[in-house]
Scaffold this active site. Structure first.
Site, PDB file in Angstrom:
ATOM      1  N   TYR A 147       1.716   5.350  -2.587  1.00  0.00           N
ATOM      2  CA  TYR A 147       2.208   6.713  -2.184  1.00  0.00           C
ATOM      3  C   TYR A 147       3.463   7.022  -2.856  1.00  0.00           C
ATOM      4  O   TYR A 147       3.919   8.185  -2.999  1.00  0.00           O
ATOM      5  CB  TYR A 147       2.059   6.736  -0.654  1.00  0.00           C
TER       6      TYR A 147
ATOM      7  N   ARG B  98     -11.225  -9.476 -11.920  1.00  0.00           N
ATOM      8  CA  ARG B  98      -9.978  -9.038 -12.555  1.00  0.00           C
ATOM      9  C   ARG B  98      -9.199 -10.234 -12.664  1.00  0.00           C
ATOM     10  O   ARG B  98      -9.316 -11.276 -12.348  1.00  0.00           O
ATOM     11  CB  ARG B  98      -9.344  -8.128 -11.364  1.00  0.00           C
ATOM     12  N   ARG B  99      -7.773  -9.960 -13.524  1.00  0.00           N
ATOM     13  CA  ARG B  99      -7.042 -10.793 -13.766  1.00  0.00           C
ATOM     14  C   ARG B  99      -7.565 -12.313 -14.040  1.00  0.00           C
ATOM     15  O   ARG B  99      -7.283 -13.349 -13.648  1.00  0.00           O
ATOM     16  CB  ARG B  99      -6.234 -11.097 -12.134  1.00  0.00           C
TER      17      ARG B  99
ATOM     18  N   HIS C 145       0.759  -1.291  -0.135  1.00  0.00           N
ATOM     19  CA  HIS C 145      -0.018  -0.049  -0.049  1.00  0.00           C
ATOM     20  C   HIS C 145       0.857   1.182   0.053  1.00  0.00           C
ATOM     21  O   HIS C 145       0.628   2.082  -0.733  1.00  0.00           O
ATOM     22  CB  HIS C 145      -1.003   0.257   0.845  1.00  0.00           C
TER      23      HIS C 145
ATOM     24  N   HIS D 205      -9.999   1.204 -11.118  1.00  0.00           N
ATOM     25  CA  HIS D 205      -9.617   2.306 -10.066  1.00  0.00           C
ATOM     26  C   HIS D 205      -8.116   2.633 -10.019  1.00  0.00           C
ATOM     27  O   HIS D 205      -7.625   3.758 -10.299  1.00  0.00           O
ATOM     28  CB  HIS D 205      -9.690   1.708  -8.781  1.00  0.00           C
ATOM     29  N   PHE D 206      -7.311   1.395 -10.408  1.00  0.00           N
ATOM     30  CA  PHE D 206      -5.715   1.939 -10.099  1.00  0.00           C
ATOM     31  C   PHE D 206      -5.197   2.421 -11.450  1.00  0.00           C
ATOM     32  O   PHE D 206      -4.116   2.932 -11.576  1.00  0.00           O
ATOM     33  CB  PHE D 206      -4.824   1.034  -9.497  1.00  0.00           C
ATOM     34  N   HIS D 207      -6.073   1.946 -12.511  1.00  0.00           N
ATOM     35  CA  HIS D 207      -5.662   2.689 -13.994  1.00  0.00           C
ATOM     36  C   HIS D 207      -6.048   4.263 -13.831  1.00  0.00           C
ATOM     37  O   HIS D 207      -5.470   4.959 -14.448  1.00  0.00           O
ATOM     38  CB  HIS D 207      -6.231   2.025 -15.071  1.00  0.00           C
TER      39      HIS D 207
END
Lengths: 96, 588, 177, 65
Positions: B237, B447-448, B233, B384-386
């Site tokens: 950042y 996903r995946r 996580h 989300h993370f794209h």
């Protein structure tokens, strides 16, 4: 060979520059004839388009406040929708 | 902090510019290969064009994840931080040799991991690492994958040491001065990274490498998974901090304004230092073997982590508004038109910010402890993370390159219109792809996975059809790939261009509200590090102890031991961590 | 330290938002009664699952009036039961699932619902779901578990009470024989 | 605000997500908007941008980006 063939060192130079102590007058050679930004400017020359200096005490980010408040309203309504309709409205749920 | 010298970075710091360029080169090569894998995947899993076997999909997916999320982002970060330290301290690195040493180690580590991953495409080689970006044991990769990873992590530690050394030498000549803002950001980010990488280092060195070499028979899968998220996580950042640094220190300049507040920027980076690590368990909300109380602690920490990002949104927009008003903008909304939209560096960052606002929302859903059931491990998550690492970070880095690279090469950007087209294509492509991914996730599509459909059931979506979602994902992914091609083309021709006296305007104006008005305690890095470590100990000691005890010891496989952690103790930690969180909130 | 009034307002609103989020989640747990997957399922030795009293022969088991336990083993690339045989449960029942993994980490997702957990070797995920109406649900593995991950799927069938009873009876008899 | 190629490009970009989500909004009001309708609306909008650019576009500059 750059496509943006700005005259080197002229349009690219800072027209108005400010540091902590206040505005620094631009030297005559770098002053553009108009206040319009040079059409063919290279990257990072936004300060060529500066028409006035706004200091800390004269600046109220009211536009920012309006934008972030709109964002906050969207966040809240989307959260309520996602939690209470999409999530709690689903058929099978793990219960205690 | 500004050196208004007319000479560019490459003239002032030729050695540092060479190191930065080398880092960027590796980053861009990884970007190109990773984006190509992405194209193959997006067309494969939507059943549009199939050139690979479904079993090879996971090799490509591992390559895509590792090359883009680790190699591209972190090499770019190292280049960017190296630039920022030299620029803001106005001094070269202490040892040229040392800088090249960490770069060399980092590249070697990446190459080893890449060989292990790509080996999966050559069946007879016997080397593979089809374990995806998360490498959860007991899925096993070839040892050189883990060894490469360990080398990479150690190299980032050395890079951090390089920058801390520069800072220490600078401090001797600048007794009592405030830390320059960019240096402050680099140092706090690296402290966070040191704390966070302990998790993955322990996992890889003590468990995964011996296990993959056959020295130990098994690992405790929940323990290595928890250690992975302890690290992975905060890595979010670590990706985001260079982007934030650009939004705080470069974007105001690109807008024609000045940073709204230097002290708040420092507070934001400190909050990330404190709160980034004790939140990893929020990736494990649906893991058995972790008590609900620990999950709740991770959630409150995560929710408070929204604060620095929401503050950043305000400061970044306010700095842009300042620029727009200095450029003659008026009104509540009309000022937006006065921003320099023709500058790809500015426009790219602005687009990245817009999509980050959307990605922030889907992240809030991910962070909600029980609402996580709705979207856990569905396509919502890559959607989300794209938006976050794939746009807020990657697009900001590409946009930043339009401004940074000319300083390193001494040449002008090859084409500004192509740059503008590139960032716009990324924006449109990402809107198509991630929007459809979010919706597909709500329909339960995982996903995946290599296949779009299953035999026993059909996915349903209330509005539109699943087929449309697949087409949107494929269209978006294709636009993103083309955008990367344009970017790399533009960078290549820029670096081959003719030398220019003034390739870019690299001057950074001083903030509107400077560091001098802020309490000095903000610069006390030792104290903040101490608090950050304390928070990590509070959040992780008990869950990790419980996992080791219940999951059959450090190496798994042993007889399970019944839970011994009492509910009372659990409650006490919840209360204690809650109190610390409130305290941090008050300090902020 | 000087902070602009607008930014203070934004800071306050952001804090309210954060507290509101945590409040909603707490309401979901306490008010709507949504339980988390946690450590109550206990642990199991993944290498000797076949000898386990429950996971050795996984399936459904009646524990009380409208109360059932379902044991599921996930392994590359099947759910047992679920893949070759659907998981069968009666309508109007409360079913407690116990899910574990035999080899690597898997996922257990009842498609389009909130019934969703990770399956980790050595750990047992225990969670309870109420089934009202008869119907069919898809079942899939949502954690990458190897090159055949995309074929790991199954079915969950909610049967009418009478149908289920006769099926359950038959199962019991077969086992005794 | 002066309509330049850059600003037109930005406005077009922003219009794409709005067009995509138009169907969701319509869905709330129980209007089933087919994909083709959204595509037509978006193309009409792009046409409008084109006309507006022709009318009010950067005439003062001979060199365009």
């Amino acid at each position: 060979m750059a496509v943006d063939s700005t005259a080197e060192g002229s349009a690219a130079s800072p027209a108005l520059r400010a540091d902590g102590s206040g505005g620094v007058p631009a030297d005559a050679a770098t002053q553009n004839s108009s206040s319009e930004p040079p059409v063919d400017s290279i990257v990072g020359t936004a300060d060529d388009g500066i028409v006035r200096q706004i200091d800390h005490d004269d600046f109220d980010p009211v536009g920012t406040l309006v934008l972030v408040l709109i964002y906050m309203v969207i966040l809240l309504s989307m959260w309520v929708f996602m939690y209470f309709i999409e999530f709690l409205g689903r058929g099978l749920t793990v219960v205690g | 902090m500004a050196t208004a010298s007319q000479r560019t970075f490459v003239d002032r710091f030729p050695d540092e510019a060479a190191v930065v360029k080398a880092n960027f080169l590796v980053a861009f090569v990884a970007l190109g290969i990773g984006a190509f894998f992405g194209l193959v995947q997006t067309l494969h899993r939507t059943n549009i064009v199939r050139v690979i076997d479904s079993a090879d999909y996971y090799t490509m997916l591992t390559g895509h994840g590792v090359l883009l999320a680790i190699v591209f982002t972190i090499f770019f970060l190292c280049g960017f931080f190296h630039w920022a330290i030299a620029r803001s301290l106005d001094r070269p690195a202490e040892s040229k040799l040392f800088s090249w040493a960490w770069f060399g180690l980092m590249t070697t580590g990446s190459a080893l991991a890449a060989i292990a991953i790509l080996g999966g495409l050559v069946p007879n080689l016997g080397i593979s690492a089809d374990v995806l970006f998360t490498f959860y044991a007991p899925l096993q990769a070839h040892p050189i994958f883990y060894i490469g990873l360990a080398m990479f992590i150690v190299a980032t530690w050395l890079a951090g040491a390089d920058w801390f050394l520069s800072y220490r030498v600078w401090r001797k000549d600048h007794e009592g001065e405030r830390i320059p803002l960019q240096t402050f950001m680099v140092l706090t980010t690296m402290i966070m990274w040191y704390i966070a990488t302990i998790g993955v280092a322990v996992s890889v060195v003590f468990f995964l490498i011996p296990w993959s070499l056959g020295l130990i028979p098994s690992v405790n899968p929940l323990l290595t998974r928890t250690l992975f998220w302890y690290f992975a996580h905060p890595i979010v950042y670590f990706w985001l901090m260079p982007a934030y640094m650009m939004w705080y220190t470069i974007l105001p300049k690109l807008s024609g304004g000045r940073l709204f507040s230097d002290p708040l920027a420092r507070v934001v980076f400190l909050l990330f230092l404190l709160l980034s690590t004790p939140v990893g368990i929020h990736h494990q909300y649906l893991d058995p073997g972790i008590a609900e109380g620990f999950k709740f602690i991770a959630m409150t920490n995560t929710m408070f982590l929204l604060l620095p990002s929401l503050l950043t949104a305000f400061t970044a927009v306010a700095s842009m508004e300042h620029g727009a008003r200095q450029r003659g903008g008026e009104g509540y909304f009309r000022w937006l038109g006065a921003l320099p939209w023709r500058d790809p560096a500015f426009t790219g960052m602005a687009f990245a910010g817009i999509l980050f606002a959307a990605g922030g929302f889907s992240g809030m859903i991910n962070a909600g402890m029980n609402i996580n059931y709705l979207i856990h491990n569905t396509l919502w998550v890559p959607g989300h993370f794209h938006l976050t690492v794939g746009t807020a970070v990657a697009l900001t880095m590409m946009a930043g390159s339009y401004w940074l690279v000319p300083q390193l090469t001494g040449t002008k950007l090859y084409s500004r219109p192509i740059g503008l087209l590139q960032v716009t294509m990324w924006f449109i492509g990402m809107v198509f792809m991630s929007n459809a991914m979010h919706r597909a996730g709500l329909a339960g599509i995982p996903r995946r996975t290599a296949e779009p459909q299953y035999q026993n059931f059909d996915f349903v979506t209330p509005i539109g059809s699943i087929f449309e979602l697949r087409v949107q994902i494929a269209l978006g992914g294709t636009l993103l790939f083309l955008s990367v091609v344009l970017f790399l083309f533009n960078m290549l021709l820029t670096s081959l261009g003719e030398e220019s006296d003034r390739p870019v305007d690299e001057y950074l104006p001083a903030p509107l509200s400077g560091a001098e008005g802020s309490p000095r305690i903000l610069d006390n890095l030792t104290m903040w590090t101490g608090i950050a470590v304390l928070l990590v100990i509070l959040a992780y000691t008990l869950p990790v102890a419980a996992i080791i005890q219940n999951g059959g010891g450090l190496f798994g496989g042993g007889l399970p031991v019944p839970a011994t952690i009492s509910a009372g103790l659990d409650l006490a930690t919840t209360a204690l961590t809650g109190a610390v969180n409130t305290l941090v909130g008050v300090i902020a | 330290m000087e902070i602009h009034a607008y930014e203070k307002l934004w800071l306050a609103l952001a804090l309210v938002l954060i507290v509101g989020f945590i409040g909603t989640i707490t309401y979901g747990a306490a008010g709507a009664g949504i339980d988390m997957i946690d450590d109550k399922g206990g642990t199991v030795d993944p290498t000797t699952l076949d000898d386990h009293p429950k996971f050795g022969d996984p399936g459904i088991e009646k524990t009380g009036e409208n109360q059932y336990d379902v044991y599921v083993v996930t392994r590359q690339f099947v759910f047992e039961p679920g893949t070759t045989q659907p998981i069968r449960v009666p309508e109007g029942s409360t079913v407690t699932f116990h899910v574990t993994a035999a080899d690597v980490i898997h996922g257990f997702e009842v498609v389009g619902t909130n019934a969703n957990t990770m399956a980790i070797p050595g750990q047992v995920a225990e969670f309870t779901v109420e089934f009202d109406e008869p119907g069919e649900y898809g079942l899939l593995c949502n954690e990458y578990c190897g090159s055949g991950h995309h074929v790991m799927e199954g079915k969950l069938v909610v049967m009418e009470q009478s149908e289920f009873d006769s099926w359950y009876e038959q199962q019991q008899q077969e086992e005794e024989n | 605000m002066r309509l330049t190629k850059a600003t037109s490009l930005i406005i077009i970009a922003i219009s794409v997500p709005i067009a995509i989500e138009l169907r969701t909004v319509a869905g709330f009001f129980n209007i089933e908007l087919p994909l083709i309708a959204v595509a037509i609306i978006e193309f009409l909008f792009l046409g409008l941008m084109f006309v507006l650019y022709g009318l009010y576009g950067e005439k003062d500059n001979s060199v365009s980006p």
